[in-house]
Scaffold this motif. Structure first.
Motif, PDB file in Angstrom:
ATOM      1  N   SER A   1      -2.228   2.884  -5.028  1.00  0.00           N
ATOM      2  CA  SER A   1      -0.912   3.493  -4.831  1.00  0.00           C
ATOM      3  C   SER A   1       0.197   2.506  -5.164  1.00  0.00           C
ATOM      4  CB  SER A   1      -0.747   3.972  -3.386  1.00  0.00           C
ATOM      5  OG  SER A   1      -1.670   4.979  -3.098  1.00  0.00           O
ATOM      6  N   ALA A   2       0.000   1.253  -4.825  1.00  0.00           N
ATOM      7  CA  ALA A   2       0.983   0.227  -5.156  1.00  0.00           C
ATOM      8  C   ALA A   2       1.088   0.055  -6.666  1.00  0.00           C
ATOM      9  CB  ALA A   2       0.630  -1.089  -4.483  1.00  0.00           C
TER      10      ALA A   2
ATOM     11  N   LYS B   1       9.928   2.673   1.314  1.00  0.00           N
ATOM     12  CA  LYS B   1      10.688   1.433   1.453  1.00  0.00           C
ATOM     13  C   LYS B   1      10.766   0.685   0.127  1.00  0.00           C
ATOM     14  CE  LYS B   1      11.396   2.126   5.774  1.00  0.00           C
ATOM     15  NZ  LYS B   1      12.694   2.457   6.308  1.00  0.00           N
ATOM     16  N   PHE B   2       9.670   0.672  -0.629  1.00  0.00           N
ATOM     17  CA  PHE B   2       9.684   0.016  -1.932  1.00  0.00           C
ATOM     18  C   PHE B   2      10.628   0.744  -2.880  1.00  0.00           C
ATOM     19  CE2 PHE B   2       8.029  -0.651  -6.246  1.00  0.00           C
ATOM     20  CZ  PHE B   2       8.185  -2.030  -6.316  1.00  0.00           C
ATOM     21  N   ARG B   3      10.582   2.047  -2.895  1.00  0.00           N
ATOM     22  CA  ARG B   3      11.439   2.856  -3.763  1.00  0.00           C
ATOM     23  C   ARG B   3      12.912   2.575  -3.492  1.00  0.00           C
ATOM     24  NH1 ARG B   3      13.759   8.023  -3.793  1.00  0.00           N
ATOM     25  NH2 ARG B   3      13.679   9.018  -5.843  1.00  0.00           N
ATOM     26  N   LYS B   4      13.265   2.420  -2.233  1.00  0.00           N
ATOM     27  CA  LYS B   4      14.655   2.136  -1.864  1.00  0.00           C
ATOM     28  C   LYS B   4      15.146   0.807  -2.441  1.00  0.00           C
ATOM     29  CE  LYS B   4      14.827   4.835   2.360  1.00  0.00           C
ATOM     30  NZ  LYS B   4      15.004   4.801   3.819  1.00  0.00           N
ATOM     31  N   ALA B   5      14.228  -0.078  -2.760  1.00  0.00           N
ATOM     32  CA  ALA B   5      14.609  -1.384  -3.292  1.00  0.00           C
ATOM     33  C   ALA B   5      15.128  -1.286  -4.724  1.00  0.00           C
ATOM     34  CB  ALA B   5      13.415  -2.341  -3.235  1.00  0.00           C
ATOM     35  N   TYR B   6      14.808  -0.185  -5.436  1.00  0.00           N
ATOM     36  CA  TYR B   6      15.231  -0.099  -6.836  1.00  0.00           C
ATOM     37  C   TYR B   6      15.911   1.201  -7.246  1.00  0.00           C
ATOM     38  CZ  TYR B   6      11.112   2.801  -7.880  1.00  0.00           C
ATOM     39  OH  TYR B   6      10.188   3.800  -7.913  1.00  0.00           O
TER      40      TYR B   6
ATOM     41  N   THR C   1       0.822  -1.206   0.000  1.00  0.00           N
ATOM     42  CA  THR C   1       0.000   0.000   0.000  1.00  0.00           C
ATOM     43  C   THR C   1       0.858   1.259   0.000  1.00  0.00           C
ATOM     44  OG1 THR C   1      -0.065   0.157   2.407  1.00  0.00           O
ATOM     45  CG2 THR C   1      -1.784  -1.188   1.360  1.00  0.00           C
ATOM     46  N   PHE C   2       0.179   2.409  -0.016  1.00  0.00           N
ATOM     47  CA  PHE C   2       0.820   3.728  -0.003  1.00  0.00           C
ATOM     48  C   PHE C   2       1.810   3.879   1.151  1.00  0.00           C
ATOM     49  CE2 PHE C   2       0.828   8.158   1.479  1.00  0.00           C
ATOM     50  CZ  PHE C   2       1.280   8.799   0.336  1.00  0.00           C
TER      51      PHE C   2
END
Length: 108
Positions: free
Chosen positions: A64-65, A37-42, A31-32
């Motif tokens: 949002s995901a 944290k998701f952005r940091k993965a890539y 979710t939003f």
């Protein structure tokens, strides 16, 4: 190997597989609240990086995901990107199909 997103409702574990692809394992709700944290993965990886997003434990995904996946796709080179979404549960798969994400990502 990094562990990101602890206590965000969705733990991300990022590691390289035997082919050199970055495997991002997602859990629970995507979710939003999870955006940074998701952005940091890539974000620090160059365009053209191969990714495998493991949705095996994801039970919920919001709009949002979907946007976060689009941003990852764009960051990784758009149409020439190699991002695979794997182990997707039926409920999440239906959302991805309705949004036509099967045209942008390899979904298995």
């Amino acid at each position: 190997m990094w562990e990101l997103g602890v206590n965000w409702g969705c733990i991300v574990n990022v590691e390289r597989d035997e082919t050199g692809a970055l495997v991002v394992r997602l859990e629970k709700e995507f979710t939003f609240n999870f955006r940074e944290k998701f952005r940091k993965a890539y974000i620090d990886n160059p365009a053209g990086t191969r990714y495998v997003l493991d949705f095996g434990r994801v039970t919920y995904i919001d709009s949002s995901a979907l946007g976060m996946l689009l941003l990852m796709h764009e960051h990784n080179g758009g149409g020439n990107t190699e991002i695979k979404l794997t182990n997707i549960q039926d409920r999440v798969r239906k959302i991805l199909q309705v949004a036509n994400f099967d045209r942008l990502f390899a979904i298995s």
